[in-house]
Every structure is written in C-alpha cells, then in structure tokens.
Scaffold this motif. Structure first.
Motif, mmCIF file in Angstrom:
data_model
loop_
_atom_site.group_PDB
_atom_site.id
_atom_site.type_symbol
_atom_site.label_atom_id
_atom_site.label_comp_id
_atom_site.label_asym_id
_atom_site.label_seq_id
_atom_site.Cartn_x
_atom_site.Cartn_y
_atom_site.Cartn_z
ATOM 1 N N ALA A 227 0.855 -1.184 0.000
ATOM 2 C CA ALA A 227 0.000 0.000 0.000
ATOM 3 C C ALA A 227 0.887 1.229 0.000
ATOM 4 O O ALA A 227 2.057 1.161 0.395
ATOM 5 C CB ALA A 227 -0.889 0.009 1.243
ATOM 6 N N LEU A 228 0.317 2.339 -0.461
ATOM 7 C CA LEU A 228 1.089 3.580 -0.406
ATOM 8 C C LEU A 228 1.148 4.061 1.032
ATOM 9 O O LEU A 228 0.147 4.026 1.745
ATOM 10 C CB LEU A 228 0.444 4.646 -1.293
ATOM 11 N N ARG A 229 2.274 4.498 1.426
ATOM 12 C CA ARG A 229 2.437 5.090 2.745
ATOM 13 C C ARG A 229 1.719 6.434 2.735
ATOM 14 O O ARG A 229 1.892 7.213 1.802
ATOM 15 C CB ARG A 229 3.936 5.284 2.990
ATOM 16 N N LYS A 230 0.925 6.659 3.764
ATOM 17 C CA LYS A 230 0.112 7.869 3.734
ATOM 18 C C LYS A 230 0.975 9.125 3.584
ATOM 19 O O LYS A 230 0.702 9.982 2.756
ATOM 20 C CB LYS A 230 -0.712 7.953 5.024
ATOM 21 N N ASN A 231 1.999 9.190 4.398
ATOM 22 C CA ASN A 231 2.892 10.333 4.317
ATOM 23 C C ASN A 231 4.040 9.983 3.364
ATOM 24 O O ASN A 231 4.920 9.201 3.686
ATOM 25 C CB ASN A 231 3.425 10.662 5.724
ATOM 26 N N LYS A 303 -1.534 22.209 -8.337
ATOM 27 C CA LYS A 303 -1.655 22.361 -6.887
ATOM 28 C C LYS A 303 -2.589 21.301 -6.328
ATOM 29 O O LYS A 303 -3.363 20.673 -7.053
ATOM 30 C CB LYS A 303 -2.196 23.768 -6.563
ATOM 31 N N THR A 304 -2.533 21.121 -5.041
ATOM 32 C CA THR A 304 -3.380 20.115 -4.414
ATOM 33 C C THR A 304 -4.817 20.625 -4.330
ATOM 34 O O THR A 304 -5.104 21.788 -4.612
ATOM 35 C CB THR A 304 -2.909 19.799 -2.976
ATOM 36 N N GLN A 305 -5.699 19.720 -3.855
ATOM 37 C CA GLN A 305 -7.109 20.101 -3.740
ATOM 38 C C GLN A 305 -7.300 21.215 -2.742
ATOM 39 O O GLN A 305 -8.282 21.948 -2.787
ATOM 40 C CB GLN A 305 -7.944 18.877 -3.358
ATOM 41 N N SER A 306 -6.353 21.362 -1.807
ATOM 42 C CA SER A 306 -6.468 22.462 -0.846
ATOM 43 C C SER A 306 -5.697 23.696 -1.316
ATOM 44 O O SER A 306 -5.497 24.628 -0.541
ATOM 45 C CB SER A 306 -5.993 22.006 0.535
ATOM 46 N N GLY A 307 -5.216 23.661 -2.556
ATOM 47 C CA GLY A 307 -4.608 24.846 -3.125
ATOM 48 C C GLY A 307 -3.139 25.031 -2.782
ATOM 49 O O GLY A 307 -2.554 26.064 -3.090
ATOM 50 N N ASP A 308 -2.577 24.065 -2.132
ATOM 51 C CA ASP A 308 -1.171 24.165 -1.734
ATOM 52 C C ASP A 308 -0.316 23.480 -2.799
ATOM 53 O O ASP A 308 -0.811 22.837 -3.715
ATOM 54 C CB ASP A 308 -0.994 23.473 -0.369
ATOM 55 N N ASP A 310 2.045 20.502 -4.084
ATOM 56 C CA ASP A 310 2.060 19.051 -3.920
ATOM 57 C C ASP A 310 2.930 18.682 -2.700
ATOM 58 O O ASP A 310 4.052 19.177 -2.561
ATOM 59 C CB ASP A 310 2.668 18.465 -5.210
ATOM 60 N N PRO A 311 2.433 17.878 -1.775
ATOM 61 C CA PRO A 311 3.268 17.508 -0.615
ATOM 62 C C PRO A 311 4.576 16.853 -1.048
ATOM 63 O O PRO A 311 5.580 16.902 -0.327
ATOM 64 C CB PRO A 311 2.386 16.523 0.172
ATOM 65 N N ARG A 403 -2.124 9.873 -7.216
ATOM 66 C CA ARG A 403 -2.587 11.260 -7.138
ATOM 67 C C ARG A 403 -3.262 11.535 -5.792
ATOM 68 O O ARG A 403 -3.052 12.574 -5.174
ATOM 69 C CB ARG A 403 -3.568 11.557 -8.281
ATOM 70 N N ASN A 404 -4.039 10.592 -5.367
ATOM 71 C CA ASN A 404 -4.799 10.748 -4.132
ATOM 72 C C ASN A 404 -3.890 10.923 -2.920
ATOM 73 O O ASN A 404 -4.106 11.761 -2.060
ATOM 74 C CB ASN A 404 -5.699 9.513 -3.960
ATOM 75 N N ARG A 405 -2.814 10.117 -2.911
ATOM 76 C CA ARG A 405 -1.878 10.236 -1.793
ATOM 77 C C ARG A 405 -1.281 11.647 -1.750
ATOM 78 O O ARG A 405 -0.973 12.184 -0.682
ATOM 79 C CB ARG A 405 -0.779 9.167 -1.914
ATOM 80 N N ALA A 406 -1.144 12.255 -2.923
ATOM 81 C CA ALA A 406 -0.575 13.607 -2.987
ATOM 82 C C ALA A 406 -1.651 14.676 -2.854
ATOM 83 O O ALA A 406 -1.384 15.858 -3.086
ATOM 84 C CB ALA A 406 0.176 13.774 -4.300
ATOM 85 N N ASN A 407 -2.847 14.244 -2.488
ATOM 86 C CA ASN A 407 -3.965 15.177 -2.322
ATOM 87 C C ASN A 407 -4.277 15.922 -3.608
ATOM 88 O O ASN A 407 -4.598 17.110 -3.606
ATOM 89 C CB ASN A 407 -3.674 16.156 -1.164
#
Lengths: 490, 996
Positions: A227-231, A303-308, A310-311, A403-407
């Motif tokens: 699985a992808l590591r969340k962080n 940018k991410t869904q929160s506008g930041d 990419d983590p 993509r999802n992991r990167a928000n």
C-alpha cells in the motif's frame, strides 16, 4: 627441516575448496552478494551509484568537482570514465557471487526447502545485476557460470534481447520460491514481491506491455499487502524503513565500522555518505548535486485540492517559500551556488542541524535506506503498461492512488492514450525525482533528446542521441577482454 | 733522522706524511716531505723501538719499525712506495665467498666504502646513483627517510623488480637503514653466473653489502659529523589570487556558468596566499657516526654507532635514525667464530596519508583562501564554495600526525671448522627482526567549509617481520701446481613470517592519544603471513695457470609460494674467463695492457616475488551488509577473486660477454659487458576483464620479456706532481622488448595519470615495456571554420564539441572520431642512455670530489601539468594559463572553459615531456689538516669538508624533478603524479672526519 616446511596454509582466510559446508557458509555468501549493492565506490545504490543513475536526467545537475561524474552528467564522458567502469565491474562481481551460490549450494548440508529459497534469492540478485547492466550498457557479456579456466575470461557481448531473456528467467524463478515476506532478523532480504515487481519492470522496459501488466497486477492482490504510505516523505527517512510501500530496499545503516573506504574489513561502515555528498556546505555537505529548475517548475504545474503545493514537492525540494527551513535554518541562509533555485530534501537528513549525523569517527554517515522499488512505482508502471496496451480505462485506479496520496483531485475521466501517458510521465517525474529513474524513463519513451533540449540542464547541448542512450563499454574491459567490442556510436 | 721517499719509477714524491712513533715512550711526531721528497726529524730522543709510517694518497702505506737511535747519531732512510691502482687485485665479494676481480668470470660491479665517504648523502642506496654501470638508482622522492628503487639491467620482470639485498650474508628487505660509514664494499652481481648461487631470487640482480671489519694493529677510532641545510630546488609557477580569479572568471564566462563568488572582484584580491611558500622550509640535517676497530691476530673487531636527524623540506616531516653495529671474528686453532650484530631504530614524521598529498595540494590550493583562522576548530582556514575539495595543506600537515617507528635487528652468527687445511665447514645462522609501529592521530577540526572532523581519532598499528636463515656450507680450496680449485656445496633453509595488528578509536578528549581514552567505537584488525624457502647449492671454480678460469654453479630452490607441483626450480650457470694478458702471444701488447680478461657466461635465474598464497583461491570475509529490523551487521564471506593454481617460477636466462682491462701501468681500468637476458613465465597480476567479476587480478605466468644492453665502466687515475686525480665514468644502454604476454597476448594498460582519465602506457608484444601511447595533438582551432572543416571520411565532424580555442586532436586511425584507438607510440619512460661521471682529486692538503649523473632519451608524462593547465577544475592553475587562447591571442594553450566540452585536458601527448637530465649530484671540497699540527691533540687525521647535493639539474622537464621516483607498479613508470610526490631538496652541508 622437512619438506613440510614448504606447506604453508594461509592463516588469514578460508579457501574455496573447504567452504560451502553448511548453511552458515551459504548465508555468509549471500550477505557478501548483497554487500555490493551499497558498496562504497561502485555499488548501484552507493553514493556514486545514486549519482550516476541520476546524473544524466533533465532534473539533475552535478557540479564540476568529481570530474568523471561531471563528464557523465554533461555528456562528455569517454570510455575510460572510472566511475562507469566501477559500476560495470560491481555488477559483474555480484553476478560472480550469485553464480557461486548457484554452483555450490549442493555442497552445503541444507534441506531442499531452504536450498530452494537460497537459489531463488541468488537468482533475484543476479537478475538485478543484469538489469542494471542492460539498461545502462545495452548488449553485455552474459556470464551465467563461473569461468573454469583463464581462456573463459574472455566473453563476447550478447544481444540485449538475450540479456532480457535471462533477466525474465531469473526473476521468474526467483518469484516462484522466494517468501512473500521476511521478518525480524532477516527483514530486508529479497522477497517474492521484489522479484515480481522487477519482472514487471523488466517487461515494461522491453515494451512487453501485456506481460508487464499481468505481472505487476499480481502485486495489487493477496498474498501481497502493499500500500502507499500515507505520508509520502516517510519513504525517504530512516524512521519508516521497509514499510508497506516498499518492495525492495537497499539496507543502509550506521553500523559495522567507521570507514566507508575500508573495503573488506571489519571496519567497513554499512552506511553511506550520499546525504552528505548532496547537502550544502553550510551544513557540512559536499553539495555535489542539485535539482534543475525544470524539476521545480514541473512540481508547480498542479496544486493540491487544498490549493497548496504538492506535498511531494515539499518532501523532495526546498526552495524559497515562506517559512522554508532546511537543516533547521531559514532557506535564505544558504548560498545557492549552482545557479538553480532549489535543493534536495529527499533522502537528506534535513530535519537535523547538519549532515554530521553518524555516531562514528567519519561521522557524516547516513542511515537512510535507498528505496529500490516502491509500490508507487508498481502502480504507475501498471498504469503505463495498461495504457500502452490500449487499456487506458483500466489505468485510472492505479494512477489515482498515486494522485490521491498527494492530495490531487482524481484524474479527469475519458482521456485518450496520449493524455494519459503525458500524465503518467508527469507523475513519474515528480514522484521519483532523485530515485534514479528519470533518465531511463525518458530513454524508453524516446524522449531524451526532446526533454533534455527543453530543460535547463548544464551540458544538454552535448547530448548526442543514440550514442548517449547507453554508456560505452568501459575501456578497461575492451583492453582486457579480446572478444569485447565497443558499443555502436562510441 | 733524514729520509727520502720515492715511487717505483724512482721519482721523488712530495707531500707524503711521515709519522714517527715510539710505543715504549709514547712519543710521536709527524712531518711531510718537501718538493724533492725529503723529510727530516731532528732532536728525536735517543732510544729503541722507533717506527716510521709513510703514507700518501694513491700509494700503499709502509711502516718501517725497530729503529734504534743513539745519542748524537744520524739516521737516513730511503723509502720506496708502491702505487695502489691495480684495481684488478681488489677483492670482490661474491655469494658465499670472495674472489679477486682478476679471477672473476661473472659481471660484478663494485664500489668501495671509502669512495662513498666523499658524498654527503645519508642513505647507502642514494650514494650508488651514477656509480655502477648497469645499475639504475632512482630516488623515491626527497621525503626524508624515503627509499629508492634500484633496477639492475633494466626490467626483466613486470612485477617486483627489486634486487635481492644481502648484508653480511643475510637477506634483508631494504638497505636504507644502514649507516653509510659502515659500508666496506658494495658488490652488485649482475649476470647469471655471478648471481646464480642465489638462484631463486637473483633474477633482478643481487646487491651484496659487506660492513667494515677490524684490522690487526692499533685500535683506531674514527668520528664523522655533518651538518647541512636542505632547500627545495624549484617550485612550480602557479597563479596568484588576482591572476587566478581572472582566469577562473574567463573559464566560467566561456561555459555560460555563474562566476565563483570568491573570484568576483579580482582586482581586490592581490597576491593572496602562496601555498608552496607556506609548506616548504629550509630544513636542517645532521649526522654523526663513530667507529672503533682493531684487533689482534686472533680477534678482530669493529664497533660503530651513528645518529641521523633529517627534517624534511615539507614542514613537519622528518626522519631520524640510530645505528649500532658490532662485527668481530675470532680464530682459534681450527675454529673461526664470528658475528655481525646490526641494530637500527628509525623514526618518520610522514606526510599525512589521508586527504591527498599536501605537496600537490599546495600547488593546487586556490590563493584566495587563507591559511589560519583562530576562531575555527583547529585554528585553520580553508576552502569553501563550489571548488575542488583540496584541504588546506598547512592544516593537513598540522592536524593529522602520521608517525612510524621501525626497530630492526640483524644477527649473523657463524662458526667455521677447518676439517683439513683445504676443506672447511661453515654453519651460519641468520636472523632479522623488524618491529614497526604506526601512529596516526587526527585531531578535531573544521577547515573551511569542506573539511570537518568532529572528534579526535587515533589509529595505531604494529607489525613484525621475522626471518630465520640456516646455512650449512662446505668449502674446498686447493692449489695444485698450476691448477686452482674451489668447490662449495651447501644446504640452506629460510623462513619468513609477518604479523600485523591495528586498533583505532575516536571521541578522544583533547590532549590524550591512547586507545583507552577513546569513547567511540573501537575497531581492531590483524593478519599474519608465513613463507619458506629450502635450497641446495653448489659451485665449482677452476683456474689454470692464471690464464683460464671456469665457474659452474647450481642452485635448487623450493618455495612455499607455489603449489606442490611447481614448488621446485633449478638454476644452473656456467662461465669461463680467459686472462689473455697472461698468454705469450700477448707480450707485444703488454707495454700498454697490464691485464686483459675476456669473460663469457650463461645462466638461469628465478624470481618468486609475488604475494604469499597467491596460488590458492580464498574466501574473503567482512563483505558485510545490514539486515533485520534492527539493521544489524550481517557477516559476509565469499570468494571474490580468482587464483591460478598452476603458477610457477619465473625464469630468466642470461648470456653475458665481458672484458676487464687495465692499461698504462694500471692507470686506466675498463670493464665492459654485453648481455642479453630473456625472462619467461613472467609472474604478474595480469589484468582480467571486469566482466569476469573478480575484484583483483590473479597472479599468472604471463609472458616473456627480453632485455639486452651494453654497460661500460672506466676509471683513470694519475698524478701531475702533487695533483692526483681519478676520473670514473659509467654508461649503460639497455633495450627491452616484450616477446609474449598472457592469454591472447592482450596488451597491458597502465600509468593512469590522474585519479580519473585514460591510461598512458601500453605494454604489448613486440614493443617495449610500458611504452607511452597517446593521442597526439595538432595545434589549436583558430576559427569556427577550422572546426567545421575538420571532417572524417564520411563528412562527419571529428570533434563535434570543439569551438575556436580548443585543441585539434589527431584522428590517427581515420575513423572520424577521437578515442583510445587513436593512441600512437610517443616514447618510453626508459632512457636510451644512463650515465654517471665522477671525479676525485687532491692537491697538497686539499681534495675535491664531483659526481655528475644523468639520463637521456626517456619521456615523462607530466600528469601534474595536465591538471594545472586544464582550467576545467576549480583549483589553482599554472601560470601558463595566463597565455590561454583568445580570439586576439592565438597561443598554444587552449581557451579557458570550465566545462571543457572538447576535453582539452584529456590524456594526450600534450603532456609528455623529455625526461633527459644532467645533474650535478654532489660536489665536495675537503681539507686535510697536517699531521704535524694534529699530533699534540693526539689526532692522527682530520679532514673538514663542504658538500653540496643536487646543486643543479639541467633539464627541460617542467615538473619538480625529472628523477620522479615513482614507485609501485612498473606500468606507472614515467608518470609524474604529484599525489605521490615529494620534491628532491638541494643540500649544502659541512662536515668533519677524524681518526685517532
């Protein structure tokens, strides 16, 4: 004195004819084969290895300090480049060792079950060494047995396709008998998932998309639990090594002895100095490498869904953003000596005060494992194999996991093959920066010339298509192997 | 008392010392003869027991004793002195015995200890330079206490070409710890006949050193002291700060890369730091030795001690040595018992072995950086920014202490028993023991931004080499009428062992340097090596009527270094000599020739100079890996290298034809030899393909090499009234050729000039060993048009990356590209001619000695210039780069460009230079105080001198020194790689030699 006076036994070492008696000997032989992966000057995941695999990418700059390295990165390297020679030799040293395990295992007192696993592990490692060779050198000598006399030392190159065939065979056989997981004492050894992942990667690299998809698909289901590591960032620190995202890692630890350069010695450090090599001088680093601005801008594209940002951008790079810190100092306190505008955070011990992180005398040792194959790579390779195989629709879930992991928002549905590939290429570039895949990805996509040209990489004007797709056969090999031939265009 | 001194031609001799002594009354006095050879003593007290000693340089001393003086009477004496120029009567040491030079059948070059005294050098090996024909002595740099490389008759092997050293019968690893004043003679056995008695290890020649023995008579005390100053002969011309910044900026601008911050304002930088000045110094050297010798008919002894203290011209470095030697021999009845005891203690303060060589570092350090920074940990400043990581060489010398100490013992004990008058049995026990310690302390430091060492680290090591030699020999020596017969048979055993230990720790508190003080991770290491040699030997020497001489010798050696089937080697030799001058038909020539001898010899010799156990494939351990959740050490061990189980003795067959002649009343002596030697089954670590997967190259019997050459030595001694002189000259011309090489006759590449880059030398069949094969250059592209017009057969650009100002390389094979296949033969590191001239003269109380030495026809690859002229590195450059090509200045130095896309700095013939040189190696002027003056102080002789070493060198070579002293692999020969260098100093010294 008698004639026995002349019978001197080497008191320092065992000899080959008395070795291979029991499992201890086989285990030691296996350790000695893994040892080459991070081996200080030549290992594929050593400091030099990491530099070589990244050096030629459009996302990477190497400064003019270690000349041979600089020449590689600016496409003016010649056949006598010592670093390339070392990498080439290291792979064959590994093959020699793996071949020894395969040839001698029957001499050791082992149960058949155990024997099967050791054979599989040796085949995995041999496949890995051949994989590293074929993607870097193309046609190479296919040495699958131990030379029995000095006339066997000379061996002509085999066509790339034959080398790939051997790689499929080794990874397939390895996958059959390797365990799904190792735990406790043996965590970090090759697993079934590592062999399957590499087999899929091998198919993808040789454009056998159907087999690549089938093989990689197996990794998404039981018995595997990848699985992808969340962080995302956890994949590049020494805190969460061998985690659920990891199929294979080169184990690197500040253990053993204090010296990187000790060779075969009890004083040999089992860590590397890669992080120190990349760190800026303000924090006791050698600043040998830097990201190009092309990479920085690639991250800025979405940018991410929160506008930041990419983590993954924050985890990979540090640049001049508000509040940016690096080694607990503000970004502004670093001189950007390279002319580029960011530095690597990925695989750096950048949350400490500096890279003097080790416990021993040569204290810049880093302990961060090199992640050789991550589940994110499996997902993107699977998406790519499906797309290229014409099954664009099936690629979405795998792409979107990344993509999802990167928000990032799910990728818009109903896209065509070209757009999907463009997205996969974009994702690969930012997901795997500094992980030694960029140059090889561009090569198999046929985009080396294009992407180097439209980059700000130093030395891009010296890239000659086809010629620089591969390294030349090392001059030392040409000089000693009278069946050796130089690669085309060199 | 009045007297007159004459020579054999009845000519009166002036300036002869005459001393009178009376043992009973302790009276003594001395005078010299006047211009008509007359001396006189007046008012000698009456009595008996007077004796007169008459001595003069170039004559045998004479003592007339038992004179009685009556009151008021006079006494007159006529003395005839005999000249001592008959060199062919000299005794030469050969293996397991001695021979008169007249009776020799082999090629032996000799030098007497007294001829070495007039040289200021403090190592025995260096004093041989230019002295012996066919013996090449190369310095291993000027590093105090550094060794030398001696090559006898070229390179017969590709591995270890060091000759076998024997000191008073005992094989030793090195002779650099000997006290020069202890040397009685050095005899070099060059051909197979002379060296065959040492069979297995003699293929590289044998150097026999005999130390001084006592002589029957009065106890003699000799003292010698010397004090000198050493200075670097030449520094390299590199840029100052402002110049460097200008070149650096030009190079960055050309590459389109940002300028370095430190180079931004050249005009404000001034001269900056002169790093060479910072590390070099004028360094003192002093030495003292004393020898006490004497003996009776039964026991003779010689005891000596010495002390040498040499500071290096590189700051911090130094070498000191203490010596003690005892040699005696006692004869009683049928027994003769004797010994040599040699003790030495050597200390080195070495250049630090980590962080690159500071000599190279000083030339390359950027002058903008400063030496000291009191605020930094350790106190030194250093490099920062994106520059090549060269550590401040002054900091390196001061922060890293590297010391070695070696204590050596050599014992030789023997007992000889005369079974009959002619037959003697001798038992010899030899033992050597060398114990060394190594010490390396790196203190905590932060040097600039690039070098830090946060904890104090201590590494220490110890090693011990032991050798035991047992020899049983029977010697038969008999003359029957005109027949002279000598027979030697022997059985010997030699055992060697070596042990090594090391330990290190870190995190030591400041000021403490013992392992127990460390709180870090301690680590230890150690290993052991053993080897043995069993030998049977024999020799027959037969002479008839002083005309014909025959020598046959044989040695059979068994070595532990080879597998069971290849252990033994047989080494026979045969030689004949013919003293033509003893023949009747020679009489017409005898007015000119005092002696003339023809020698012919053939023999086979061996070489086993490879590592021990090389024939057995081994399991290498500590190939470790981290594993498990805790990532602990996983011990790894496996075979990593190949071994050839069938390796056997390397064999060298030598044919030698020589003459020895003495002419004009023995004034002129000539020795000349022609030789041809062929080495087969040459032992070598032959490079094998990397694709085999071996981490090192196995030792194999790799091929064959032929050397042939001519060597001549001549000396002429004469006098013009009071002026006496000797001129000696040596010359050798040696050529070598590779006849075959290992598997597939694959050539061997070597001599990699820098840490990176292509090799420079190729050793291939049909060519010489280590021929320089390089890509040639053909000027500089002066315009884009010239670049565009430089095309291959198919119209492709030969140098696609080139721009105006770049070097045009020669596409020798015409394939339209520049690569290793364009390498052509450009020269050899071996000289076409090596020569030496020495001159010694005396006039009244003055004497002078000069040694000139040189070579011709060799090339040196100046790898250091390759770096300093490259302008693609971020370090300091040679002043030649000030003349770099620009569109307005079409020079022969390529344009400054930091990225160097045309690879102007690639390994090429551009950096190959002539290595020819002539060096005034030593010059000495001495004064002998007159005995009359000295007698009151009870001193029998006193000489004071001034000596200069390496006064000047005439050469076009641009590096520090054309005698580059590169040791290590033969394939690196002739490559001047400053990472391993230490320049040779010029030395001026003053000394005295005194006897009582």
């Amino acid at each position: 004195c008698s004639k026995d006076t002349l019978d001197k036994v080497n008191p320092n070492v065992l000899t080959s004819d008395t070795y291979w008696k029991n499992e201890t000997d086989v285990l030691q032989a296996m350790a000695a084969t893994y040892y080459l992966l991070p081996a200080y000057n030549s290992g594929y995941w050593s400091t030099r290895g990491v530099e070589v695999t990244n050096a030629r990418g459009d996302d990477f700059f190497i400064r003019n300090d270690v000349t041979d390295l600089y020449k590689i990165s600016t496409f003016i390297n010649t056949a006598d480049n010592a670093i390339v020679t070392n990498i080439f030799n290291n792979q064959y040293q590994g093959i020699f060792k793996a071949n020894q395990v395969l040839a001698n295992i029957d001499r050791a007192a082992l149960t058949d079950d155990k024997k099967k696993v050791y054979l599989a592990e040796a085949k995995f490692l041999r496949g890995l060494f051949f994989f590293n060779l074929v993607i870097n050198f193309g046609d190479v000598p296919l040495r699958i047995s131990i030379p029995s006399s000095s006339s066997d030392y000379n061996l002509a190159k085999s066509p790339e396709a034959d080398v790939w065939a051997q790689i499929y065979k080794d990874f397939t056989e390895a996958a059959a008998d390797l365990p799904v997981a190792w735990s406790g004492e043996w965590l970090g050894r090759a697993t079934k998932g590592a062999a399957l992942g590499y087999l899929g990667k091998a198919y993808l690299y040789s454009k056998d998309y159907a087999n690549a998809a089938t093989t990689l698909h197996q990794l998404t289901a039981s018995p595997f639990a990848y699985a992808l590591r969340k962080n995302y960032e956890d994949n590049f620190t020494d805190a969460f090594e061998n985690n659920e995202e990891s199929l294979f890692e080169v184990q690197i630890q500040d253990a053993g002895g204090p010296y990187f350069w000790a060779g075969n010695s009890s004083q040999l450090a089992l860590g590397t100095f890669t992080a120190q090599e990349f760190a800026p001088s303000e924090v006791a680093g050698w600043f040998e490498a830097a990201p190009t601005d092309k990479l920085l801008h690639e991250f800025e594209k979405e940018k991410t869904q929160s506008g930041d940002y990419d983590p993954r951008m924050y985890a990979t790079l540090v640049w001049d953003y508000p509040g940016a810190t690096y080694y607990n100092k503000p970004f502004k306190s670093f001189a950007l000596w390279s002319g580029f505008h960011s530095m690597f955070r990925k695989y750096q011990n950048w949350k400490k005060d500096n890279e003097l992180t080790g416990s021993n005398g040569s204290s810049f040792v880093t302990s961060i494992n090199e992640r050789v194959l991550r589940y994110a790579d499996v997902l993107l390779m699977l998406a790519e194999a499906l797309t290229m195989d014409g099954k664009v629709g099936e690629a979405y879930p795998y792409l979107n996991q990344v993509r999802n992991r990167a928000n990032l928002a799910p990728f818009p549905a109903g896209t065509d093959k070209d757009k999907m590939m463009a997205e996969i290429r974009h994702q690969r570039m930012i997901e795997f920066a500094r992980e030694g895949t960029r140059f090889y990805d561009l090569k198999r996509w046929g985009l080396l010339q294009q992407e180097l040209t439209n980059s700000d990489k130093v030395g891009r004007e010296f890239f000659i298509p086809k010629k620089y797709d591969y390294f030349p056969v090392p001059q030392a090999e040409i000089n000693t192997n009278h069946l050796a031939e130089q690669n085309p265009n060199w | 008392v009045k007297g007159i001194v004459r020579n054999e031609k009845n000519e009166n001799i002036a300036g002869v010392s005459v001393t009178v002594t009376n043992a009973k009354t302790q009276f003594n006095a001395g005078v010299q003869t006047d211009s008509s050879g007359v001396f006189s003593f007046s008012n000698l007290p009456p009595g008996n027991g007077y004796s007169f000693t008459i001595s003069s340089v170039g004559y045998e001393s004479q003592t007339l004793s038992g004179y009685q003086l009556k009151p008021g009477a006079t006494l007159s004496v006529i003395v005839k002195l005999k000249e001592v120029t008959a060199a062919l009567n000299d005794v030469v040491v050969v293996g397991y015995g001695t021979s008169r030079r007249k009776d020799l059948t082999g090629a032996v070059a000799s030098v007497k200890g007294k001829d070495l005294v007039t040289q200021g050098v403090n190592s025995v090996e260096k004093s041989l330079q230019g002295r012996l024909p066919g013996v090449a002595v190369e310095s291993a740099g000027g590093d105090p206490g550094s060794g030398t490389r001696i090559l006898i008759r070229g390179v017969g092997t590709l591995g270890n070409a060091t000759p076998l050293y024997i000191v008073d019968g005992i094989p030793v690893a090195s002779i650099s710890n000997l006290l020069p004043g202890d040397i009685e003679s050095i005899d070099v056995l060059k051909d197979a006949s002379a060296a065959a008695i040492y069979g297995s290890r003699a293929a590289n020649g044998v150097v026999l050193i005999s130390t001084k023995t006592g002589k029957t008579g009065k106890t003699q005390i000799n003292f010698a002291g010397n004090y000198g100053l050493q200075k670097i002969a030449r520094t390299l011309d590199v840029l100052d700060a402002q110049q460097w910044a200008e070149v650096s900026n030009q190079a960055h601008d050309a590459a389109g890369l940002p300028r370095l911050d430190i180079a931004k304002n050249p005009e404000q930088l001034g001269k900056g730091t002169d790093w060479q000045k910072e590390i070099f110094r004028t360094a003192p050297v002093q030495s003292y030795e004393m020898n006490i010798s004497g003996g009776s008919d039964q026991t003779k002894y010689s005891i000596s001690g010495g002390y040498l203290d040499q500071q290096g011209i590189v700051k911090v470095t130094g070498y000191s040595r203490y010596n003690l030697r005892i040699r005696s021999e006692t004869t009683k009845g049928k027994f003769k018992i004797g010994e040599t005891v040699l003790l030495s203690k050597e200390n080195w303060n070495r250049i630090p072995s980590s962080g690159g060589n500071p000599v190279g570092g000083a030339a390359k350090s950027i002058p903008v950086f400063e030496v000291y920074d009191p605020t930094a940990l350790g106190g030194f400043s250093g490099a920062y920014g994106p520059v090549v990581n060269i550590i401040n060489p002054v900091a390196q010398l001061n922060l890293i202490k590297t010391k070695n100490e070696t204590n050596s013992v050599l014992l030789n004990l023997y007992a000889e028993y005369g079974i009959t008058k002619d037959l003697k049995y001798k038992f010899n026990v030899g033992h050597t023991l060398a114990s060394g310690t190594g010490y390396n302390y790196t203190q905590r430091y932060q040097v600039g931004a690039l070098f830090s060492n946060p904890t104090n680290v201590l590494n220490e090591s110890q090693d011990q080499s032991k050798m035991l030699l047992l020899e049983n020999t029977l010697n038969y020596d008999k003359t029957f009428g005109r027949h002279k017969l000598q027979v030697l048979v022997g059985y010997t055993m030699q055992k060697n062992s070596y042990r090594f230990w090391s330990e290190s720790n870190n995190n030591l508190p400041d000021g403490l340097d013992v392992q127990d003080a460390g709180s870090g991770t301690a680590s230890v290491g150690g290993n052991r090596i053993e080897s043995a040699l069993l030998s049977q030997l024999g020799r027959i020497v037969y002479g008839y009527d002083n005309r014909f001489l025959f020598t046959g010798s044989f040695r059979r050696d068994g070595s532990s270094r080879f597998g069971k089937n290849n252990r033994y080697g047989n080494f026979p030799s045969l030689a004949a000599g013919w003293n033509l001058s003893e023949e009747k038909f020679f009489t017409p020539l005898s007015k000119v020739f005092d002696a003339f001898k023809l020698r012919v010899s053939y023999g086979e010799l061996g070489n086993q100079e490879i590592a021990d156990y090389a024939y057995i494939p081994t399991i290498a351990s500590n190939a470790n890996y981290a594993i498990g959740t805790d990532q602990h050490k996983w011990f790894g061990a496996i075979q990593q290298a190949f071994a050839d189980p069938n390796i056997k003795w390397e064999n060298t067959k030598t044919v030698d034809i020589g003459i020895d002649a003495a002419l004009f009343n023995n004034k002129l002596n000539i020795t000349a030899d022609y030789f041809k030697k062929k080495s087969t089954d040459v032992l070598l670590n032959v490079p094998i393909p990397g694709s085999v997967g071996s981490v090192s190259n196995p030792v194999t019997n790799a091929g064959s090499i032929e050397n042939h050459g001519v060597e001549v030595g001549a000396s002429y001694t004469d006098r013009i009234n009071k002026f006496k002189y000797t001129i000696g000259a040596t010359a050798s011309v040696i050529r070598n050729k590779v006849l075959s090489l290992g598997e597939g006759n694959q050539p061997i590449y070597g001599g990699q000039p820098t840490q990176n880059g292509a090799s420079t030398t190729v050793t291939g069949v049909g060519g010489p060993v280590t021929a320089f094969k390089l890509i040639q250059t053909n000027g500089i592209f002066n315009s884009q048009e010239e670049v565009d017009n430089y095309l291959g057969k198919n119209g492709q650009k030969i140098q696609p990356n080139a721009a105006p100002g770049d070097i045009r390389f020669v596409d020798a094979n015409g394939d339209g590209k520049i690569d290793d296949n364009d390498r052509v033969y450009c020269g050899s590191p071996f000289p076409k001619l090596e020569y030496g001239v020495n001159f010694a003269a005396s006039w009244n109380n003055f004497d002078a000695a000069v040694v000139v030495q040189g070579m011709y026809g060799n090339s040196i690859y100046n790898a250091f210039r390759q770096e300093l002229e490259s302008m693609s590195y971020e370090f300091n450059y040679s002043t030649a780069t000030l003349n770099a090509w620009t569109s307005n200045n079409h020079s022969n130095i390529p344009r400054a460009i930091i990225s160097d896309p045309n690879v102007n700095d690639r390994t090429s013939a551009r950096f190959l230079e002539s290595g020819a040189y002539v060096r005034l190696k030593s010059l000495q002027l001495g004064y002998n105080f007159s005995p009359a003056l000295l007698q009151r102080a009870h001193i029998s002789s006193l000489r004071a001198y001034i000596s200069c070493d390496n006064l000047f060198t005439i050469t076009s070579y641009k590096g520090y020194n054309p005698d580059i002293g590169r040791t290590g692999s033969i394939f690196d020969r002739g490559v001047d790689f400053v990472f391993v260098s230490y320049p040779l100093p010029r030395v001026v010294s003053f000394g005295i030699q005194m006897s009582f």
